[in-house]
Design a protein around this motif. Structure first.
Motif, PDB file in Angstrom:
ATOM      1  N   LEU A 219       1.183   4.479   2.168  1.00  0.00           N
ATOM      2  CA  LEU A 219       0.539   5.003   3.373  1.00  0.00           C
ATOM      3  C   LEU A 219       0.726   6.507   3.523  1.00  0.00           C
ATOM      4  O   LEU A 219      -0.198   7.216   3.946  1.00  0.00           O
ATOM      5  CB  LEU A 219       1.079   4.269   4.598  1.00  0.00           C
ATOM      6  CG  LEU A 219       0.430   4.589   5.944  1.00  0.00           C
ATOM      7  CD1 LEU A 219      -1.072   4.366   5.880  1.00  0.00           C
ATOM      8  CD2 LEU A 219       1.038   3.738   7.055  1.00  0.00           C
ATOM      9  N   ASN A 220       1.897   7.022   3.170  1.00  0.00           N
ATOM     10  CA  ASN A 220       2.115   8.457   3.319  1.00  0.00           C
ATOM     11  C   ASN A 220       1.186   9.255   2.402  1.00  0.00           C
ATOM     12  O   ASN A 220       0.666  10.305   2.783  1.00  0.00           O
ATOM     13  CB  ASN A 220       3.580   8.809   3.046  1.00  0.00           C
ATOM     14  CG  ASN A 220       4.003   8.517   1.618  1.00  0.00           C
ATOM     15  OD1 ASN A 220       3.560   7.542   1.021  1.00  0.00           O
ATOM     16  ND2 ASN A 220       4.880   9.337   1.077  1.00  0.00           N
ATOM     17  N   LEU A 221       0.930   8.756   1.182  1.00  0.00           N
ATOM     18  CA  LEU A 221       0.008   9.436   0.279  1.00  0.00           C
ATOM     19  C   LEU A 221      -1.436   9.265   0.740  1.00  0.00           C
ATOM     20  O   LEU A 221      -2.249  10.193   0.626  1.00  0.00           O
ATOM     21  CB  LEU A 221       0.165   8.891  -1.141  1.00  0.00           C
ATOM     22  CG  LEU A 221       1.506   9.153  -1.831  1.00  0.00           C
ATOM     23  CD1 LEU A 221       1.515   8.512  -3.217  1.00  0.00           C
ATOM     24  CD2 LEU A 221       1.786  10.635  -1.932  1.00  0.00           C
ATOM     25  N   ASP A 247       7.309  -0.597   5.200  1.00  0.00           N
ATOM     26  CA  ASP A 247       7.584  -0.782   3.778  1.00  0.00           C
ATOM     27  C   ASP A 247       6.938   0.358   3.006  1.00  0.00           C
ATOM     28  O   ASP A 247       5.713   0.421   2.897  1.00  0.00           O
ATOM     29  CB  ASP A 247       7.037  -2.129   3.307  1.00  0.00           C
ATOM     30  CG  ASP A 247       7.475  -2.457   1.884  1.00  0.00           C
ATOM     31  OD1 ASP A 247       8.034  -1.560   1.212  1.00  0.00           O
ATOM     32  OD2 ASP A 247       7.250  -3.588   1.437  1.00  0.00           O
ATOM     33  N   PRO A 248       7.713   1.288   2.444  1.00  0.00           N
ATOM     34  CA  PRO A 248       7.117   2.433   1.752  1.00  0.00           C
ATOM     35  C   PRO A 248       6.403   2.061   0.460  1.00  0.00           C
ATOM     36  O   PRO A 248       5.621   2.849  -0.064  1.00  0.00           O
ATOM     37  CB  PRO A 248       8.332   3.332   1.466  1.00  0.00           C
ATOM     38  CG  PRO A 248       9.487   2.381   1.392  1.00  0.00           C
ATOM     39  CD  PRO A 248       9.186   1.315   2.402  1.00  0.00           C
ATOM     40  N   ARG A 249       6.647   0.871  -0.057  1.00  0.00           N
ATOM     41  CA  ARG A 249       6.033   0.458  -1.316  1.00  0.00           C
ATOM     42  C   ARG A 249       4.655  -0.172  -1.124  1.00  0.00           C
ATOM     43  O   ARG A 249       3.920  -0.368  -2.092  1.00  0.00           O
ATOM     44  CB  ARG A 249       6.939  -0.535  -2.042  1.00  0.00           C
ATOM     45  CG  ARG A 249       8.351  -0.036  -2.296  1.00  0.00           C
ATOM     46  CD  ARG A 249       9.255  -1.191  -2.696  1.00  0.00           C
ATOM     47  NE  ARG A 249       9.313  -2.186  -1.620  1.00  0.00           N
ATOM     48  CZ  ARG A 249       9.893  -3.380  -1.763  1.00  0.00           C
ATOM     49  NH1 ARG A 249      10.463  -3.721  -2.903  1.00  0.00           N
ATOM     50  NH2 ARG A 249       9.912  -4.236  -0.749  1.00  0.00           N
ATOM     51  N   ARG A 250       4.326  -0.482   0.096  1.00  0.00           N
ATOM     52  CA  ARG A 250       3.055  -1.145   0.392  1.00  0.00           C
ATOM     53  C   ARG A 250       1.891  -0.225   0.049  1.00  0.00           C
ATOM     54  O   ARG A 250       1.919   0.968   0.363  1.00  0.00           O
ATOM     55  CB  ARG A 250       3.008  -1.501   1.874  1.00  0.00           C
ATOM     56  CG  ARG A 250       1.941  -2.505   2.237  1.00  0.00           C
ATOM     57  CD  ARG A 250       2.396  -3.898   1.932  1.00  0.00           C
ATOM     58  NE  ARG A 250       1.398  -4.873   2.312  1.00  0.00           N
ATOM     59  CZ  ARG A 250       1.472  -6.154   1.997  1.00  0.00           C
ATOM     60  NH1 ARG A 250       2.511  -6.597   1.308  1.00  0.00           N
ATOM     61  NH2 ARG A 250       0.542  -6.995   2.363  1.00  0.00           N
ATOM     62  N   LEU A 251       0.845  -0.754  -0.566  1.00  0.00           N
ATOM     63  CA  LEU A 251      -0.295   0.056  -0.986  1.00  0.00           C
ATOM     64  C   LEU A 251      -1.478  -0.135  -0.040  1.00  0.00           C
ATOM     65  O   LEU A 251      -1.698  -1.235   0.475  1.00  0.00           O
ATOM     66  CB  LEU A 251      -0.696  -0.300  -2.417  1.00  0.00           C
ATOM     67  CG  LEU A 251       0.390  -0.166  -3.489  1.00  0.00           C
ATOM     68  CD1 LEU A 251      -0.172  -0.475  -4.867  1.00  0.00           C
ATOM     69  CD2 LEU A 251       1.011   1.220  -3.462  1.00  0.00           C
ATOM     70  N   TYR A 252      -2.246   0.932   0.139  1.00  0.00           N
ATOM     71  CA  TYR A 252      -3.360   0.946   1.093  1.00  0.00           C
ATOM     72  C   TYR A 252      -4.590   1.581   0.463  1.00  0.00           C
ATOM     73  O   TYR A 252      -4.518   2.228  -0.588  1.00  0.00           O
ATOM     74  CB  TYR A 252      -2.975   1.746   2.347  1.00  0.00           C
ATOM     75  CG  TYR A 252      -1.869   1.127   3.163  1.00  0.00           C
ATOM     76  CD1 TYR A 252      -2.153   0.368   4.293  1.00  0.00           C
ATOM     77  CD2 TYR A 252      -0.535   1.297   2.795  1.00  0.00           C
ATOM     78  CE1 TYR A 252      -1.138  -0.198   5.047  1.00  0.00           C
ATOM     79  CE2 TYR A 252       0.488   0.725   3.542  1.00  0.00           C
ATOM     80  CZ  TYR A 252       0.183  -0.025   4.664  1.00  0.00           C
ATOM     81  OH  TYR A 252       1.188  -0.594   5.404  1.00  0.00           O
ATOM     82  N   ALA A 253      -5.718   1.425   1.153  1.00  0.00           N
ATOM     83  CA  ALA A 253      -6.933   2.145   0.764  1.00  0.00           C
ATOM     84  C   ALA A 253      -6.701   3.633   0.979  1.00  0.00           C
ATOM     85  O   ALA A 253      -6.086   4.035   1.954  1.00  0.00           O
ATOM     86  CB  ALA A 253      -8.127   1.664   1.587  1.00  0.00           C
TER      87      ALA A 253
END
Length: 418
Positions: A219-221, A247-253
């Motif tokens: 999410l931060n990226l 969760d920093p490892r979670r991936l998003y669009a």
């Protein structure tokens, strides 16, 4: 007897549960997720249908004699194609792609095709990932897509640099669909971090359009790179789980989202498409809700058609308003400022929500950002010379602050420092 009496009640509960599932999975139309977003303008959305057609053209074997062209054709000049690479030439390391020199729009485009259901190598790229496996620029990314992006960049950075040197005023655009959208989203991040290999071009001249992208970055990226990455989604909806934000490892669009909405709840048929846009944080699409239209909503052919319809409606509205050219230019400048402010607000929102590894943008810019602005547009020799001069100036200032020359001409410590 009591058990028999309970059977009709259990049947009713079961029927209601089935009806709720049908409503959520088959009749859910996805309009409300973006109902509070702003409406996209024709200026910012103009490239989407054009790039969709360019991505579609990658599927063709012979662009001079196309077999699958949409109505109106691809709108490209085959002689402006710089190179094309198929599955054999990429050795399965990345989906097939094409580099196109678009003189009409002063743009250099690298377009990547979507998932080929018949290619095992595409599945290998897509499935090569574990939660938290790959890190990049302070966040997490999809491992297989990052390796594919790195391979494409290493293979074509020299070609892109030569094209940029020959066309210094052109922009650099990465565009892809589905699997290719995930590849270009990470490819543009690699390009931004390695602009020296592209001739130190400005960040604002690099952009990416990810059409129906895979979830590929934390999410931060996703928020930080929203100034260069634009994701386009047709109707497909996603549910949000706020507990996953931590969760920093979670991936998003990735990046800024453009949501094309053409169906409404409890209504049959398609309506004139509306495009909404935002840089969401806690409302970012996460889980796709499968529905009876999910396959068509993901197809590049349908996205191209509906995005063109949406653009035509925007242009028709602008034509009815008869906006003068000067006001259009002012509106474009105002739109750029609004996007910049929205991007900064999204990063501040990420910090407020305690998103891992998120940071607040400084209004006056970081030293790194100011240094990039100073070095942008210069050759590598000029950058080296300027960096050396800045170091010499910093040393001279340091010496002048600590030492002074006495009456005999010798350099001594200043009394105030002592």
């Amino acid at each position: 007897m009591s058990i028999v009496c309970c059977c009709p009640i259990l049947e009713c509960v079961y029927c209601l549960a089935c009806a709720r599932w049908v409503w959520q999975k088959c009749l859910y139309t996805a309009g409300h997720e973006s109902e509070h977003w702003g409406l996209a303008t024709a200026e910012e959305f103009e490239a989407v249908p054009r790039l969709c057609r360019l991505i579609l053209s990658v599927y063709e074997d012979d662009l001079h004699n196309p077999l699958w062209a949409p109505p109106g054709g691809y709108g490209i000049e085959p002689d402006w194609v710089i190179l094309r690479k198929n599955d054999q030439e990429t050795q399965g390391r990345a989906p097939p792609y094409m580099i196109y020199l678009d003189h009409d729009h002063a743009d250099i485009v690298l377009a990547v095709r979507g998932l080929n259901l018949a290619k095992e190598s595409d599945y290998a790229v897509l499935l090569d990932n574990k939660l938290g496996q790959a890190k990049f620029d302070g966040g997490y990314v999809h491992n297989g897509l990052l390796k594919a992006a790195g391979w494409v960049f290493d293979a074509e950075c020299e070609v892109l640099r030569e094209l940029l040197e020959k066309n210094p005023s052109y922009t650099l655009t990465f565009a892809g669909h589905s699997l290719g959208a995930g590849v270009v989203a990470l490819l543009v991040m690699v390009a931004v971090k390695n602009r020296g290999k592209l001739g130190f071009m400005e960040r604002k001249r690099i952009r990416c359009y990810a059409i129906a992208p895979a979830r590929c970055m934390s999410l931060n990226l996703a928020v930080r790179y929203a100034d260069v990455i634009n994701s386009v989604v047709l109707q497909d909806t996603c549910t949000v789980e706020e507990k996953m934000l931590k969760d920093p490892r979670r991936l998003y669009a990735p990046g800024r989202l453009y949501h094309i909405v053409e169906r409404k709840p409890c209504r049959i048929g398609r309506y004139p498409p509306v495009v909404r846009t935002a840089v969401p944080v806690d409302g970012r699409f996460e889980h796709i809700v499968l529905s009876c239209n999910a396959t068509s909503d993901h197809a590049i052919i349908w996205i191209e058609r509906e995005s063109q319809r949406a653009l035509d409606l925007m242009l028709e509205k602008d034509g009815m308003m008869q906006i003068p050219a000067k006001q259009k230019m002012e509106r474009q400048e105002s739109l750029a400022r609004e996007h910049s402010e929205e991007h900064k607000a999204a990063m501040r929102r990420a910090v407020a929500l305690d998103i891992p590894q998120a940071y607040t943008p400084l209004s006056y810019g970081t030293f790194h950002e100011m240094e990039e602005a100073e070095f942008s547009g210069r050759s590598s020799e000029e950058v080296t010379e300027l960096s050396s001069r800045k170091r010499r100036e910093s040393w001279d200032e340091f010496v002048e602050r600590l030492f002074e020359v006495d009456e005999s001409g010798h350099m001594v410590f200043k009394k105030s420092v002592s």
